[in-house]
Design a protein around this motif. Structure first.
Motif, PDB file in Angstrom:
ATOM      1  N   UNK A 130       0.821  -1.215   0.000  1.00 50.76           N
ATOM      2  CA  UNK A 130       0.000   0.000   0.000  1.00 50.76           C
ATOM      3  C   UNK A 130       0.853   1.262   0.000  1.00 50.76           C
ATOM      4  N   UNK A 131       0.371   2.322  -0.663  1.00 52.35           N
ATOM      5  CA  UNK A 131       1.114   3.568  -0.776  1.00 52.35           C
ATOM      6  C   UNK A 131       1.214   4.280   0.568  1.00 52.35           C
ATOM      7  N   UNK A 179       7.500   7.723  -9.692  1.00 50.58           N
ATOM      8  CA  UNK A 179       6.659   8.284  -8.630  1.00 50.58           C
ATOM      9  C   UNK A 179       5.842   7.159  -8.011  1.00 50.58           C
ATOM     10  N   UNK A 180       6.030   6.912  -6.747  1.00 56.54           N
ATOM     11  CA  UNK A 180       5.328   5.802  -6.107  1.00 56.54           C
ATOM     12  C   UNK A 180       3.839   6.074  -5.957  1.00 56.54           C
ATOM     13  N   UNK A 181       3.464   7.354  -6.020  1.00 56.57           N
ATOM     14  CA  UNK A 181       2.068   7.725  -5.785  1.00 56.57           C
ATOM     15  C   UNK A 181       1.149   7.229  -6.895  1.00 56.57           C
ATOM     16  N   UNK A 182       1.593   7.357  -8.150  1.00 57.19           N
ATOM     17  CA  UNK A 182       0.749   6.924  -9.272  1.00 57.19           C
ATOM     18  C   UNK A 182       1.499   6.081 -10.304  1.00 57.19           C
ATOM     19  N   UNK A 203       9.049  12.755  -9.274  1.00 59.24           N
ATOM     20  CA  UNK A 203       7.785  13.067  -8.609  1.00 59.24           C
ATOM     21  C   UNK A 203       6.815  13.615  -9.647  1.00 59.24           C
ATOM     22  N   UNK A 204       5.651  13.021  -9.769  1.00 61.29           N
ATOM     23  CA  UNK A 204       4.660  13.491 -10.725  1.00 61.29           C
ATOM     24  C   UNK A 204       4.091  14.835 -10.286  1.00 61.29           C
ATOM     25  N   UNK A 205       3.537  15.577 -11.249  1.00 62.29           N
ATOM     26  CA  UNK A 205       2.917  16.868 -10.933  1.00 62.29           C
ATOM     27  C   UNK A 205       1.768  16.686  -9.939  1.00 62.29           C
ATOM     28  N   UNK A 206       1.004  15.630 -10.139  1.00 62.36           N
ATOM     29  CA  UNK A 206      -0.122  15.338  -9.252  1.00 62.36           C
ATOM     30  C   UNK A 206       0.342  15.170  -7.806  1.00 62.36           C
ATOM     31  N   UNK A 207       1.411  14.409  -7.626  1.00 60.91           N
ATOM     32  CA  UNK A 207       1.893  14.159  -6.269  1.00 60.91           C
ATOM     33  C   UNK A 207       2.553  15.398  -5.678  1.00 60.91           C
TER      34      UNK A 207
END
Length: 221
Positions: free
Chosen positions: A46-47, A113-116, A151-155
Motif C-alpha cells: 500500500x502507498x 513516482x510511487x504515488x501513481x 515526482x509526478x505533478x499530481x503528487x
C-alpha cells in the motif's frame, strides 16, 4: 579531462546525448526481487506519504553542470526503494563511458513516482552524482535506499498543499533530484562527501534521515 563545477563558474559541457546512445553495451541489470526487466520489479505494498524535498523557491534554468563519474571504472548502483520494496543492482555505464539504455530504463523505473507509478527519464547528471558520491563512501558498492526520485505533478501538488517547503517547480518534477540515505554510512559523512564534490544541490535532513541531491547549480541547505 573533465571539469568540476564550483559556485564561481559553471561549465556548459556535459555528457552529450550522443554518448548516451553511443553504444548499448550489455550492462549488468540484476533485479534482485524479480526474474526480468524494469516493469517486472516486485509487487507494491500500500502507498504511503513521503517527506518533501524541502527545496526553497522555484526551479531555475541553470547552465548544464558537469558531473562525470570515474571513467576508469564502470558506473554501478545498488538501489533499494523501500516504498515499493524493490532492489536493483545495475551497471549503467562501462569504463569506456558508454551507457546502457536498458540499465538506465531500469533506473527510471525504480525511481518512478510511487504515488501513481508515473515514470520519467532520470537526468544522467544526477545519476552520475549519486554514483560519484557512492564511490566516496567505503569505496562504493553501498546499498542506497531511495526515498524519492521522480515526482509526478499530481503528487507534487498534493505535497504542496501540506507543506510550504515543497517547491512549485521542484527538481523532482523533472527527474533531476534524488532523496536517499546509505545505511552503512553516517548521514553527516554522506553530506560532507556530497559537498566536497561540488556538483549540484545538496540538502541535509537529519530529522528525517535523508540527503537530497540534484543536478541544479551548486548550493546547499
Amino acid at each position: 579531462p573533465h571539469q568540476v563545477k564550483t559556485e564561481q563558474g559553471l561549465e556548459d559541457n556535459f555528457f552529450s546525448r550522443r554518448s548516451f546512445l553511443k553504444g548499448a553495451l550489455a550492462g549488468t541489470v540484476l533485479l534482485m526481487s524479480a526474474p526480468s526487466f524494469a516493469a517486472e520489479l516486485i509487487q507494491q505494498p500500500p502507498r504511503e506519504e513521503e517527506p518533501s524535498d524541502g527545496a526553497m523557491g522555484d526551479n531555475e534554468k541553470d547552465p548544464a553542470i558537469e558531473i562525470k563519474g570515474d571513467m576508469t571504472k564502470e558506473g554501478r548502483l545498488r538501489l533499494y526503494r523501500y516504498r515499493t520494496d524493490e532492489r536493483l543492482d545495475v551497471v549503467f555505464r562501462n569504463a569506456d563511458g558508454e551507457y546502457d539504455p536498458e540499465a538506465l530504463a531500469a533506473i527510471n523505473h525504480i525511481m518512478r513516482c510511487h504515488y501513481n507509478n508515473e515514470e520519467a527519464e532520470i537526468d544522467i547528471r544526477v545519476i552520475e552524482f549519486l554514483n560519484a558520491l557512492d564511490n566516496r563512501i567505503h569505496g562504493g558498492g553501498n546499498e542506497i535506499q531511495v526515498i524519492s526520485g521522480y515526482r509526478s505533478q499530481e503528487y507534487n501538488d498534493r505535497l504542496r498543499k501540506r507543506s510550504r517547503r515543497v517547491a512549485k517547480y521542484s527538481y523532482h518534477l523533472t527527474g533531476q533530484a534524488i532523496d536517499f540515505h546509505i545505511p552503512s554510512a553516517k548521514l553527516r559523512k554522506v553530506r560532507g562527501a556530497a559537498l566536497k564534490l561540488g556538483y549540484g544541490g545538496v540538502g541535509y535532513y537529519p530529522r528525517r534521515h535523508f540527503i537530497h541531491i540534484d543536478s541544479g547549480r551548486f548550493r546547499y541547505w
